[in-house]
Design an enzyme around this catalytic site. Sequence first.
Site, PDB file in Angstrom:
ATOM      1  N   LYS A   1     -15.546  -8.235   4.033  1.00 22.39           N
ATOM      2  CA  LYS A   1     -14.317  -8.521   4.779  1.00 22.39           C
ATOM      3  C   LYS A   1     -14.580  -8.421   6.277  1.00 22.39           C
ATOM      4  O   LYS A   1     -15.414  -7.644   6.717  1.00 22.39           O
ATOM      5  CB  LYS A   1     -13.210  -7.533   4.392  1.00 22.39           C
TER       6      LYS A   1
ATOM      7  N   ARG B   1      -1.455  -6.410  -8.196  1.00 18.91           N
ATOM      8  CA  ARG B   1      -0.399  -7.341  -7.837  1.00 18.91           C
ATOM      9  C   ARG B   1      -0.287  -8.460  -8.845  1.00 18.91           C
ATOM     10  O   ARG B   1       0.791  -8.870  -9.200  1.00 18.91           O
ATOM     11  CB  ARG B   1      -0.684  -7.947  -6.452  1.00 18.91           C
TER      12      ARG B   1
ATOM     13  N   HIS C   1       0.841  -1.206   0.000  1.00 19.01           N
ATOM     14  CA  HIS C   1       0.000   0.000   0.000  1.00 19.01           C
ATOM     15  C   HIS C   1       0.875   1.254   0.000  1.00 19.01           C
ATOM     16  O   HIS C   1       0.605   2.201  -0.745  1.00 19.01           O
ATOM     17  CB  HIS C   1      -0.891   0.056   1.256  1.00 19.01           C
TER      18      HIS C   1
ATOM     19  N   SER D   1      -3.107  -7.672   2.592  1.00 22.01           N
ATOM     20  CA  SER D   1      -3.518  -7.536   3.995  1.00 22.01           C
ATOM     21  C   SER D   1      -4.115  -8.830   4.526  1.00 22.01           C
ATOM     22  O   SER D   1      -3.851  -9.241   5.660  1.00 22.01           O
ATOM     23  CB  SER D   1      -4.536  -6.408   4.149  1.00 22.01           C
TER      24      SER D   1
END
Length: 166
Positions: A41, A91, A17, A129
């Site tokens: 989440k 990513r 990040h 994360s």
Amino acid sequence: MRIGVYPGTFDPITLGHMDIIRRAAHLVDRLVIGVTTNPSKSPMFTLDERLEMVTRETEGLPGNVRIVSFDSLLMDFAEREGASMIVRGLRAVADFEYEFQMAGMNQQLNDAIETVFLMADVSLQPIASRLVKEIALYGGDVSKFVSPAVAAEVRERVERIGRKGS
């Protein structure tokens, strides 16, 4: 003034990040980091804790960086902030498929706001994360993926909620 919005849950904020934040700050006159909730989440940290974490981690960065929370459609938030672009980090191919779909939907909502994709540094691309939390919950060392202060906060939280596999 060119304003960009970088949204995320940042639960916790990772070195990946931070790489995107540093690079995005050079592309805009103001970078607004939007810390949000995500119903799909289960956050390890509260919204206020994540806001504090992101604020601390971004202190001293060059450029005009502002951290705020939001709980709305991303495009509504971007419009309120006067943004001309949404910054998203990529990513892997799996990220691209999801992000491409989201960019298309966002474009349908407001085609005046562009989505800009930044690739994370190669050494940081595997960091997520979700994986940082999983590693920590099983007693692994997350110090390669987050700052020392964030690593300490993650360890403390895991101690409070209990480690898996113990």
